[in-house]
Scaffold this motif. Structure first.
Motif, short mmCIF file in Angstrom:
data_model
loop_
_atom_site.label_atom_id
_atom_site.label_comp_id
_atom_site.label_asym_id
_atom_site.label_seq_id
_atom_site.Cartn_x
_atom_site.Cartn_y
_atom_site.Cartn_z
N VAL A 108 21.66 1.47 5.01
CA VAL A 108 21.37 2.87 5.34
C VAL A 108 20.62 3.51 4.18
N MET A 120 16.66 4.73 4.11
CA MET A 120 16.25 6.10 3.81
C MET A 120 15.23 6.14 2.69
N TRP A 169 16.49 22.04 4.97
CA TRP A 169 16.00 22.00 3.59
C TRP A 169 14.83 22.93 3.33
N PHE A 207 13.91 26.77 10.64
CA PHE A 207 14.82 26.46 9.54
C PHE A 207 15.77 27.62 9.26
N PHE A 252 28.38 9.69 3.13
CA PHE A 252 27.25 9.58 4.05
C PHE A 252 26.08 10.43 3.60
N PHE A 312 21.23 18.44 6.83
CA PHE A 312 19.97 17.70 6.79
C PHE A 312 18.84 18.44 7.50
N LEU A 313 19.16 19.55 8.17
CA LEU A 313 18.16 20.20 9.01
C LEU A 313 17.71 21.54 8.46
N VAL A 345 25.68 17.26 9.07
CA VAL A 345 24.51 17.03 9.92
C VAL A 345 23.55 18.21 9.82
N PHE A 398 14.85 17.64 0.75
CA PHE A 398 15.60 16.83 1.71
C PHE A 398 16.79 16.17 1.02
N ALA A 442 22.37 8.94 2.69
CA ALA A 442 21.16 9.26 3.44
C ALA A 442 20.21 10.15 2.66
N HIS A 478 9.14 18.97 0.01
CA HIS A 478 9.88 18.53 1.20
C HIS A 478 10.84 17.40 0.84
N LEU A 479 10.33 16.37 0.17
CA LEU A 479 11.18 15.23 -0.14
C LEU A 479 12.29 15.64 -1.10
#
Lengths: 558, 147, 218
Positions: free
Chosen positions: C33, C37, A311, A328, A215, A308-309, A305, A261, A219, A257-258
């Motif tokens: 998915v 993204m 970075w 952060f 996952f 992902f929060l 989870v 992430f 993502a 940022h990208l």
């Protein structure tokens, strides 16, 4: 040409391959059997790991002394840290875990193969061309010098006007395609191909970790792809695209940022399979069920989870708003909670167990001890005020290597030693396995521990030269890294030698203590793993249960 | 899964007297169509004035212009918050219609619905995280910074 | 429910414990998915560039940049894509009641819709490159307006093109009798991809074309 005598899935399938070595090799390279693809992944990862190791040795030779040592031209050196990181992250650690998982996961869930065998083979065969593309600059003598992060404006066409950089970006996009294909395959396999009785909360933790990791890959990786697409457009058509160029209304921070992430979840992509793998190893060699199974699974999901929060903790010094940084920081420190749950659950698993110190278990114990150091230095770095001082110093280098070498790499070793009898049907040489462990465990610390001190004292990372006061510490680190590298050659030699000369392995090789399905089929497994669909007798996880009084070891055959 | 609401494959067909149209799908299509029109109208009300004029329906254009000038723009259309929020809500409603009825999430297992929702959650994280925040949320942070 | 039977256990591979859908459907959903993204990365990047535009290079109002005709044309294009989507669900519905003739006709209409969309987009791009976007830059607006526009709509257009090829492939398989009324799952998975392309367009249309810089009243 003598006949090829191999057992199980290693045996030739066609008549032609039985006598012809070339036909046999061709059969391997075109096989859609997940076990064979897994071995191909592992072979590829070993090769790239040695390549990345050589690059790191070049770095350490240059840094062994103050001043010029190896490279007359600092720009050659500048390329090395980025390429070392790229090789190790994208072409060693991730493929190595994918390889182990390809072999083990279908068997652990009682499936004959992966859900999409041809997609599996395609995902593997994208990797070698991707590696060639990524490192194509070596052939053109035009290596990218912007590190593995490729921050613009350093990586735009003005400051990195080399064709090798374009190849590097393209190679990374290809790796992303490969790993997302593998992730899709794992999810479909694990969700839909479990044998009777194998409910989601009966899955071995290694398989659980692959669900979570897949996952994360699905993502996170595409966001890196979109950032690299933007970067490529900006490099190729500088007059028309200005995503990261303030002169054209763009924003260089956007790239960071990208990039993060993806790249922060990527560290969990690199460590979560290791977590799952260690859970298998520890319960086998302690003769006890894993402590807190459900929480172990949920804490992996929590890490994913939260992963992902957090970075922007890589970007504390980029001038983003203080409120954002504090948020952060809070979330980053929160990750220590699920990670702590895992560490203490492993310790509780061993507590009162009948522990056997075989090589996989040694690596598992070394992992717990040293990964904890890496985790603690991570909490230090998570703090905004401290990080502003430590950002881009050797403290970060020490942290990442304690997490990735003492974390991911040691778990890979544990897993390879643990499943080596299953994969090859032979036993590795135990003595040299232990030598390999002790060299790795000791010289890892020799190499990286002093780097904490260098970082606190202000030695910046990625630099060609440094202040003379750091010379003695760098010398120690360099000599440590040479021995560490040679120790890994022992590992490779041991595995190759044992495949030919090792003693035959039993089906349930580890004292009959393996409880997952892979230990109930022959070593090596046959084509399609099971002759008849297996049935999993669910493990009752209550400590006090009529069938399983506390402390009694579950026996599958009961 | 044409007929998740039906007992057999033949029920649910026939829309406005046309036997080859499936009722539920056509009503979703009508909703998508109407929402698209409203979506264009909300930020650019005069687009339709121009359109009716081009089509030779000057009197409809006149009515619409009167409605725009006296009701829509004075009360709603000049508030940026209204426009952005309503546009985003309408886009989400449309994506929900497509995902729920055309991609058949309506009759899907919870696991698949969870998988389908995952990218929305993660892209929300991403957007909030990289938004160019300039506000301090009204909190006097300076007070916490030591001299 | 007849609905479920269509997708459960079609094709080999699903194990004793499963999610009650085919492997292929999980594969397509997880692929989506990933794809979503990718769009999320580009769209979030668009949002940061747009709402972080410097004061001396503001974001142009989409209506000024595209023109009234441009907005109308794209709204029509959205309509085309929605129609193509509703055709695609009818392919599956007709296939499920065994009417393969009608299914093929609906599929042809779907492919036709996708091609119309691509044609209009090609026309729009040509028009904007030649006549329009130079003006945006000349007016001192953010030069990333055209850049993000081409990246977003181009990437989406690529997906439409892939979808048209995918659907054409499906049509050929239907004509050759390889995909019959038994294989509803194949059509359903192709449909998932096609509806996803529609779904993404809804978001791209809203963010790129519709959300204005100034309210219409000003």
């Amino acid at each position: 040409m003598s006949e090829i005598k191999a057992k199980g899935y290693l045996s030739p399938l066609s008549e032609e391959a039985k006598t012809s070595k070339w036909a046999y090799i061709k059969e391997w390279l075109c096989s859609t059997d997940a076990k064979r693809i897994g071995v191909l992944y592992l072979a590829f990862a070993t090769f790239m790991g040695i390549f990345g190791g050589v690059l790191s040795i070049l770095i350490r030779i240059e840094l062994a002394q103050h001043g010029t040592v190896l490279f007359e031209d600092p720009s050659t050196y500048n390329a090395l840290p980025g390429l070392h990181a790229t090789a190790m992250i994208f072409f060693f650690i991730i493929p190595a875990f994918t390889g182990v998982a390809n072999f083990v996961v279908p068997i652990q869930i009682g499936a004959p193969d992966m859900a999409f065998p041809r997609l599996n083979l395609a995902a593997f065969w994208i990797l070698p061309p991707a590696a060639l593309t990524t490192f194509f600059g070596f052939f053109l003598n035009s290596l990218p010098e912007f590190g593995w992060t490729a921050y613009p404006p350093l990586s735009n066409n003005v400051y990195s006007n080399m064709i090798g950089a374009d190849f590097w970006v393209l190679g990374l996009v290809l790796v992303g395609v490969s790993s997302t294909m593998a992730a899709i395959n794992f999810l479909a396999t694990i969700f839909n191909m479990r044998c009777k009785g194998m409910k989601m909360f009966q899955l071995p933790l290694f398989t659980w970790s692959l669900v979570v990791t897949s996952f994360l890959i699905l993502a996170a990786t595409p966001v890196l792809t979109s950032a690299l697409l933007m970067l490529t457009f900006e490099r190729m058509f500088p007059g028309a695209f200005h995503f990261f160029n303030p002169a054209g209304g763009g924003d260089p921070i956007l790239y960071q940022h990208l990039f993060w992430f993806y790249s922060h979840p990527a560290v969990y992509i690199m460590i979560l399979p290791g977590f799952g793998l260690i859970s298998s190893v520890i319960q086998t060699f302690s003769r006890k069920h894993i402590f807190g199974y459900a929480l172990m699974a949920w804490s992996m999901m929590a890490i994913a989870v939260l992963g992902f929060l957090v970075w922007a903790h890589h970007m504390y010094t980029t001038g983003i708003a203080l409120e954002v940084r504090v948020g952060f920081m809070f979330l980053t420190m929160l990750i220590a909670v699920p990670t702590g749950i895992k560490i203490f659950s492993w310790l509780a698993t061993m507590w009162g167990g009948s522990i056997k110190f075989d090589t996989p278990m040694l690596f598992a114990l070394g992992f717990i001890a040293m990964f904890t150091i890496g985790g603690l230095s991570g909490v230090v770095l998570a703090s905004v005020s401290v990080d502003i001082q430590l950002h881009d110093t050797y403290y970060v280098v020490a942290h990442i290597h304690y997490v990735l070498v003492a974390g991911s790499m040691m778990t890979i070793f544990a897993g390879v030693y643990y499943w080596y009898p299953k994969i090859t049907g032979k036993m590795y040489n135990r003595f040299w396995g232990k030598v390999h462990f002790w060299i790795t465990a000791i010289f890892l610390n020799v190499t990286f521990f002093l780097q904490h001190w260098m970082g606190v004292k202000g030695m910046p990372r990625r630099y060609y030269d440094y202040d003379p006061q750091f010379e003695w510490a760098n010398a120690i680190a360099s000599y440590g890294s040479y021995v560490l590298f040679i120790g890994q050659l022992i590992f490779v030699a041991n595995l190759i030698w044992s495949w030919k000369n090792g003693e035959d392995a039993k089906a349930n090789h580890w004292y009959g203590d393996g409880i997952h399905l892979e230990w109930f089929i022959p070593s090596p497994p046959d084509h399609h793993n099971f002759h008849e669909p297996p049935e999993w007798k669910p493990i009752v996880r209550h400590h006090e249960h009529p069938d399983q009084p506390a402390g009694l070891w579950h026996s599958y055959k009961d | 899964m044409a007929s998740q609401d039906a007992e057999n494959q033949e029920s649910g067909w026939g829309w406005l007297g046309i036997g080859n149209l499936y009722r539920q799908y056509m009503w979703v299509w009508v909703w998508l169509f109407v929402l698209t029109i409203v979506e264009v109208y909300v930020p650019e009300p005069h687009v339709f004035v121009d359109l009716f004029q081009t089509l030779g329906l000057g009197f409809v254009a006149g009515w619409l212009e009167y409605f725009n000038e006296t009701i829509y723009i004075p009360y709603l259309g000049q508030h940026m918050a209204f426009i952005v929020v309503s546009l985003v809500l309408m886009a989400l409603a449309k994506t929900w219609l497509v995902a729920w009825y055309y991609m058949h999430l309506i009759s899907e297992k919870p696991a698949i619905i969870l998988i389908a929702c995952a990218p929305f959650v993660f892209s929300l994280f991403l957007t909030i995280g990289l938004w160019p925040w300039t506000t301090t949320f009204g909190i006097p942070w300076d007070l916490f910074v030591p001299d | 429910m007849a609905a479920k039977e269509a997708s459960i256990m079609e094709g080999p591979g699903a194990g004793e414990e499963n999610l009650g859908v085919t492997n292929g459907k999980i594969g397509m959903w997880t692929f989506l998915v990933m794809d979503a993204m990718t769009f999320a990365g580009i769209l979030a990047g668009y949002a940061r560039i747009r709402w972080g535009s410097p004061a001396d290079a503001p974001w142009p109002d989409p209506l000024d940049a595209f023109g009234v005709v441009g907005i109308q044309l794209t709204a029509f294009n959205t309509f085309v894509l929605i129609c193509s989507s509703v055709f695609m669900v009818h392919v599956l519905a007709e296939q499920m009641r065994g009417n393969m003739e009608a299914a093929q006709k609906w599929l042809m209409a779907t492919i036709f819709g996708g091609m119309i969309f691509l044609g209009i987009q090609a026309f729009e791009w040509t028009h904007l490159i030649i006549d329009k976007f130079g003006l945006v830059v000349l007016a001192g607006c953010n030069e990333n307006f055209p850049a993000t526009f081409y990246l977003l709509t181009g990437f989406h257009g690529l997906h439409v093109a892939v979808g048209v090829i995918y659907n054409t492939f499906l049509l050929v398989m239907m004509r050759r009798g390889k995909v019959t009324e038994e294989h509803t799952s194949t059509t359903e998975i192709a449909g998932l991809y096609w509806h996803f392309v529609d779904l993404v367009w809804i978001l791209v249309f809203t963010f790129v074309y519709l959300i204005p810089v100034h309210p219409p009243g000003s």
